[in-house]
Design an enzyme around this catalytic site. Sequence first.
Site, short mmCIF file in Angstrom:
data_model
loop_
_atom_site.label_atom_id
_atom_site.label_comp_id
_atom_site.label_asym_id
_atom_site.label_seq_id
_atom_site.Cartn_x
_atom_site.Cartn_y
_atom_site.Cartn_z
CG HIS A 12 -2.01 1.01 1.16
ND1 HIS A 12 -3.35 0.67 1.19
CD2 HIS A 12 -1.99 2.36 1.06
CE1 HIS A 12 -4.09 1.76 1.13
NE2 HIS A 12 -3.27 2.81 1.04
CG HIS A 14 -1.29 6.35 -2.15
ND1 HIS A 14 -2.39 6.34 -2.97
CD2 HIS A 14 -1.66 5.76 -0.98
CE1 HIS A 14 -3.41 5.77 -2.33
NE2 HIS A 14 -2.99 5.41 -1.12
CG ASP A 16 -0.25 11.04 -5.33
OD1 ASP A 16 -0.15 10.06 -4.55
OD2 ASP A 16 -1.36 11.48 -5.71
N GLY A 171 -9.41 8.29 -1.92
CA GLY A 171 -9.96 9.63 -1.77
C GLY A 171 -10.66 9.81 -0.43
CG HIS A 198 -7.92 3.65 0.16
ND1 HIS A 198 -7.38 3.22 -1.02
CD2 HIS A 198 -6.91 4.30 0.82
CE1 HIS A 198 -6.11 3.59 -1.08
NE2 HIS A 198 -5.79 4.24 0.03
CD GLU A 201 -7.42 6.35 5.64
OE1 GLU A 201 -6.32 6.88 5.87
OE2 GLU A 201 -7.90 6.22 4.49
CG ASP A 278 -1.30 5.55 3.23
OD1 ASP A 278 -1.61 5.35 2.05
OD2 ASP A 278 -2.03 6.15 4.03
#
Length: 319
Positions: A12, A14, A16, A171, A198, A201, A278
């Site tokens: 997991h 990302h 960016d 998102g 996701h 959370e 993450d």
Amino acid sequence: MRMEEYGKIDLHLHLDGSLSPETILKLAQRDGIELPADTPQGLRPFLTAKRDCESLNEYLKCFDLPLAVLQSVENLSLAAYELGMKLSQKGLCYGEIRFAPQLHRQKGMTQAEAVEAVISGLSRAAKEGNLCLKAILCCMRGTGVHDANMETVKTAARFLGKGVAAVDLAGAEALYPTRDYEEEFRLARSLSLPFTIHAGEADGPESIWTALHMGALRIGHGVRAVTDHKLMDELAKRGCVLEMCPTSNLQTKAVTGLSEYPLREYLNRGIKVTVNSDNMTVSDTWVGKEFALLSQEYGLTEDEAKKLLENAKKAAFEM
């Protein structure tokens, strides 16, 4: 073995949210983009969330700057390459890098071109760094995103097994409930696309129930499952994998402290838990650092660390 050495796999992660300030400076210079600072140290406050971050929505603001410099094929490819090489230098053997192709279209790039760029960069890093790297394509929560999400799913199917391993939904979960995205994942199932979502959370256990109903093989985060005993039993029964990210979960207030982190309860119930980073830059971490944090502040044992790594090996989409 030092706890950091259990950080061999990140499921997991990302793109960016994991670019170094040095990489962002380089990408900005290539495209003539003005930044709020011209040194890595000066940029860091704009890229890294505070430990006392108020919510997931505040946490997500740290993605604005990286996305601004990821709007060309060349920059996307270089960003993926440099992140892949960073993972190699950290000693990882496998990583799944997720990103939303629709967020890279501000200057006319197509979703397919964005995917090809990331695959190219990851492939080069995998070869030079001697590790395995795959992409996960994210659909996005929000308004007016349905058509772009459907295109993302179709694009993932086109590149499945050619650098892309799965699709995801990311998102602002609390603002845009998981149930609003059933059509995207109905299409994914029809195309035999594996997917993670996701859930649990910023929203409650009902978000995880919905993701399970949709057919998710894995759940991103899933910390709110601990409030629903039937849900925990169902996760264990199905063998659904939770991609937990401790530092991020603390920052987004998914949990208020590690003392209440449900990882150990999940393990004891037979739920397949994994530990991940993450966002390496936004959360100022990497997967090995997450294991060290859990050892120092949560009392994670070596047997538990071994189980977490074993779970990650089995849960990888294309290892």
